[in-house]
Design a protein around this motif. Structure first.
Motif, mmCIF file in Angstrom:
data_model
loop_
_atom_site.group_PDB
_atom_site.id
_atom_site.type_symbol
_atom_site.label_atom_id
_atom_site.label_comp_id
_atom_site.label_asym_id
_atom_site.label_seq_id
_atom_site.Cartn_x
_atom_site.Cartn_y
_atom_site.Cartn_z
ATOM 1 N N LYS A 110 14.194 -7.360 -16.978
ATOM 2 C CA LYS A 110 14.480 -6.116 -16.246
ATOM 3 C C LYS A 110 13.178 -5.608 -15.645
ATOM 4 O O LYS A 110 12.174 -5.450 -16.355
ATOM 5 C CB LYS A 110 15.088 -5.062 -17.178
ATOM 6 C CG LYS A 110 15.356 -3.720 -16.483
ATOM 7 C CD LYS A 110 15.970 -2.707 -17.444
ATOM 8 C CE LYS A 110 17.414 -3.068 -17.743
ATOM 9 N NZ LYS A 110 18.062 -2.064 -18.628
ATOM 10 N N SER A 111 13.174 -5.353 -14.340
ATOM 11 C CA SER A 111 11.992 -4.811 -13.662
ATOM 12 C C SER A 111 12.087 -3.288 -13.612
ATOM 13 O O SER A 111 13.151 -2.733 -13.319
ATOM 14 C CB SER A 111 11.894 -5.354 -12.241
ATOM 15 O OG SER A 111 11.699 -6.772 -12.267
ATOM 16 N N VAL A 112 10.976 -2.636 -13.912
ATOM 17 C CA VAL A 112 10.885 -1.179 -13.873
ATOM 18 C C VAL A 112 9.731 -0.804 -12.937
ATOM 19 O O VAL A 112 8.605 -1.304 -13.109
ATOM 20 C CB VAL A 112 10.642 -0.588 -15.276
ATOM 21 C CG1 VAL A 112 10.529 0.936 -15.201
ATOM 22 C CG2 VAL A 112 11.735 -1.015 -16.227
ATOM 23 N N ILE A 113 9.992 0.051 -11.946
ATOM 24 C CA ILE A 113 8.950 0.501 -11.016
ATOM 25 C C ILE A 113 8.909 2.019 -11.066
ATOM 26 O O ILE A 113 9.937 2.682 -10.945
ATOM 27 C CB ILE A 113 9.224 0.024 -9.578
ATOM 28 C CG1 ILE A 113 9.331 -1.505 -9.561
ATOM 29 C CG2 ILE A 113 8.138 0.491 -8.633
ATOM 30 C CD1 ILE A 113 9.719 -2.068 -8.202
ATOM 31 N N MET A 114 7.705 2.567 -11.252
ATOM 32 C CA MET A 114 7.531 4.021 -11.372
ATOM 33 C C MET A 114 6.587 4.506 -10.279
ATOM 34 O O MET A 114 5.556 3.871 -9.991
ATOM 35 C CB MET A 114 6.959 4.367 -12.751
ATOM 36 C CG MET A 114 7.888 4.002 -13.896
ATOM 37 S SD MET A 114 7.177 4.374 -15.526
ATOM 38 C CE MET A 114 6.004 3.026 -15.670
ATOM 39 N N ARG A 115 6.939 5.618 -9.683
ATOM 40 C CA ARG A 115 6.082 6.261 -8.673
ATOM 41 C C ARG A 115 5.493 7.537 -9.268
ATOM 42 O O ARG A 115 6.191 8.307 -9.930
ATOM 43 C CB ARG A 115 6.900 6.576 -7.428
ATOM 44 C CG ARG A 115 6.077 7.233 -6.300
ATOM 45 C CD ARG A 115 6.901 7.381 -5.048
ATOM 46 N NE ARG A 115 8.029 8.271 -5.252
ATOM 47 C CZ ARG A 115 9.014 8.419 -4.340
ATOM 48 N NH1 ARG A 115 8.972 7.729 -3.217
ATOM 49 N NH2 ARG A 115 9.999 9.245 -4.603
ATOM 50 N N TYR A 116 4.220 7.775 -8.977
ATOM 51 C CA TYR A 116 3.601 9.009 -9.472
ATOM 52 C C TYR A 116 2.505 9.471 -8.519
ATOM 53 O O TYR A 116 2.115 8.725 -7.611
ATOM 54 C CB TYR A 116 3.045 8.817 -10.882
ATOM 55 C CG TYR A 116 2.021 7.702 -11.017
ATOM 56 C CD1 TYR A 116 0.661 7.993 -10.979
ATOM 57 C CD2 TYR A 116 2.422 6.381 -11.201
ATOM 58 C CE1 TYR A 116 -0.281 6.981 -11.118
ATOM 59 C CE2 TYR A 116 1.498 5.381 -11.334
ATOM 60 C CZ TYR A 116 0.145 5.657 -11.286
ATOM 61 O OH TYR A 116 -0.785 4.686 -11.423
ATOM 62 N N PRO A 146 0.833 -1.217 0.000
ATOM 63 C CA PRO A 146 0.000 0.000 0.000
ATOM 64 C C PRO A 146 0.860 1.256 0.000
ATOM 65 O O PRO A 146 2.017 1.247 0.420
ATOM 66 C CB PRO A 146 -0.789 -0.124 1.305
ATOM 67 C CG PRO A 146 0.114 -0.925 2.194
ATOM 68 C CD PRO A 146 0.804 -1.914 1.290
ATOM 69 N N SER A 147 0.255 2.370 -0.485
ATOM 70 C CA SER A 147 0.993 3.629 -0.481
ATOM 71 C C SER A 147 1.008 4.211 0.927
ATOM 72 O O SER A 147 0.110 3.963 1.736
ATOM 73 C CB SER A 147 0.353 4.624 -1.449
ATOM 74 O OG SER A 147 -0.906 5.031 -0.966
ATOM 75 N N ALA A 148 2.018 5.022 1.207
ATOM 76 C CA ALA A 148 2.150 5.639 2.528
ATOM 77 C C ALA A 148 1.515 7.014 2.569
ATOM 78 O O ALA A 148 0.889 7.405 3.574
ATOM 79 C CB ALA A 148 3.627 5.733 2.909
ATOM 80 N N THR A 149 1.629 7.768 1.492
ATOM 81 C CA THR A 149 1.142 9.162 1.491
ATOM 82 C C THR A 149 0.275 9.455 0.273
ATOM 83 O O THR A 149 0.238 10.582 -0.211
ATOM 84 C CB THR A 149 2.339 10.125 1.529
ATOM 85 O OG1 THR A 149 3.171 9.878 0.396
ATOM 86 C CG2 THR A 149 3.150 9.948 2.806
#
Length: 497
Positions: free
Chosen positions: A491-497, A145-148
């Motif tokens: 290759k794993s790619v993780i993006m935050r937005y 889960p997201s924190a903020t």
């Protein structure tokens, strides 16, 4: 007699100076050592090949590395598939030329060279070409889960490994090479191939056709030489990302060790086998004999998937042995360049001596030969088709791979004993079950320790079906979609937005 006339272009190829194919060009070291190529049907030297120097091997890897990051990286997947299909077209156009070169250097029957070394090889190459536009990653729903209030998106990419070293055996010098470079190029890798010193010619010609097809220079390179020098130089080269090898278990173990010690290179190892063919009691003697011949004598037994251990129920063994002996006695050696020949020589004098040596040891230990057990009294490397009635599972001919026209028969009394005998081997490449009882076959398949299990057939492979071994028969899979896993990295790619 339907003896084939050697094509003028084949004679010209044999007479020229041959060595390596690097960066789209022939490279020949002048004035140094050469490797003699002998026709095993006659023992006559037909050509010479210069082994690659260390500098030439470095050049081949460097040009492949440059092409991987340059011309081949800038070639779209669809274009890669088109170029591989163009090469397949050219192989068909030069079918007879390639088949004759193969037969003259390996002793393979010309009919088999046409079928396997060209037609089957082309089918595999076209299959690999069809995958170039289907190599995909995926999106992933992330779990934490997201924190903020932020969000995350995950995705994976499949990226080519880099330069692949393909070390190719002598028994199918074009087809197995295609398995290696076709899979590599389809995934976006580049390749440096080292053929066997026994059959070093045909891949030089295929590499020339690759340039004619439009595959950029440096994408497909060929270096010749003996394993301890050329093979070792490739497997330890810092810019080799992967090694794909078909051959013996001991060599495969050494390659695996070297790969780990020289930068954790990826490996695909297909290491042969001591394969089993099991004939259940409901299989008639005639059908059993047909099955034994199908399983054990294709290409004079020089097939890694062939069966060398044949298990026959005690109630059938006498009839089977008698009929098998009569069938094998009808096998006549023939000129492999004759369209009508049915039984050819082994591929080299060294292999001939290895097989005859195994006969001598078996005879000294009291083995009962149903038929054969020696060489034909003619020039060339012709071994008699041989069947042995084994005394026990521990006979040398039941334990060690012969890789020739040799099968050993052992009796069994129950299905439980049969499964134990089939699995009692350090190998696990292929196996076959012969029965009219489909229910019994389906129950036995999960219990057999082998990478491929055939029912009422043997030695059939298809580009759509993964192929590889269990236990000491190797690591990794070729064909199917499974090859993609072994020539690409996730290759794993993780993006935050």
């Amino acid at each position: 007699m339907a003896e084939v006339t050697i094509l003028p272009q084949v004679r010209a190829f044999l007479e020229r100076s041959n060595g390596q194919f690097i960066n789209g060009q022939r490279v020949t070291s002048e004035g140094g050592e050469t490797i003699a190529v002998a026709n095993p049907a006659t023992n006559e030297v037909i050509a010479h090949v210069a082994p690659a120097t260390n500098a030439e091997i470095d050049a081949a890897v460097e040009t492949a590395h440059h092409a991987f990051h340059g011309a081949w990286a800038n070639t779209t997947p669809a274009q890669r598939g088109l170029l591989l299909n163009r090469l397949a077209d050219l192989m068909i156009a030069h079918r007879e030329e390639l088949a004759q070169l193969e037969t003259l250097s390996s002793g393979k029957l010309i009919t088999l060279s046409r079928a396997f070394e060209v037609d089957y090889a082309v089918a595999f190459l076209r299959y690999y070409a069809s995958w170039t536009t289907k190599i995909e990653g995926r999106t992933v729903a992330l779990s934490l889960p997201s924190a903020t209030g932020e969000k995350y998106t995950g995705l994976t990419l499949r990226e080519p490994l880099g330069v692949v070293a393909g070390i190719v055996p002598w028994n199918f010098s074009i087809m197995i090479a295609v398995w290696k470079f076709g899979s590599a190029l389809a995934c976006g890798c580049t390749a440096v191939l080292k053929p066997s010193e026994v059959t070093p010619l045909t891949m030089l010609r295929v590499a020339e056709l690759a340039i004619e097809a439009g595959i950029p220079p440096g994408v497909l390179n060929v270096v010749n030489g003996r394993g301890p020098q050329a093979g070792h130089a490739l497997m330890t080269h810092p810019e080799i990302a992967k090694i794909t090898f078909t051959g013996g278990m001991e060599t495969g173990a050494a390659i695996g060790t070297a790969a780990m010690q020289s930068g954790f290179k990826r490996v695909t190892l297909e290491l042969g086998g001591k394969n089993a063919a099991a004939f259940l009691p409901d299989t008639s003697p005639d059908r059993t004999v047909d099955g034994i011949i199908e399983a054990g004598f294709l290409n004079s037994g020089q097939v890694c998937a062939s069966a060398e251990r044949c298990y026959v129920h005690r109630s059938r063994i006498d009839d089977v042995a008698e009929r098998l002996g009569k069938r094998l006695a009808a096998f006549a050696p023939g000129d492999p360049m004759d369209d009508e020949s049915q039984f050819g020589p082994l591929a080299s004098r060294a292999h001939f001596e290895k097989v005859t040596g195994s006969f001598a040891r078996a005879r000294a230990r009291g083995a009962r030969f149903i038929h054969g057990g020696g060489a034909f009294d003619i020039p060339g490397c012709y071994i008699q088709p041989t069947a042995v009635l084994a005394r026990s599972q521990d006979d040398e001919l039941m334990r060690q791979e012969v890789f020739g026209p040799v099968v050993s028969l052992l009796v069994y009394d129950s299905v439980e004993e049969l499964v134990t005998l089939m699995n009692d081997s350090p190998y696990g490449l292929t196996a076959s079950l012969w029965t009219n009882d489909l229910s019994q076959a389906l129950r036995l398949i999960p219990r057999i320790e082998a990478g491929t299990v055939w029912i009422n057939m043997h030695n059939y492979i298809d580009p759509a079906m993964p192929f590889g071994g269990a236990k000491g028969s190797g690591i990794g899979r070729e064909f199917g979609s499974a090859f993609i896993e072994h020539f690409t990295e996730i290759k794993s790619v993780i993006m935050r937005y």
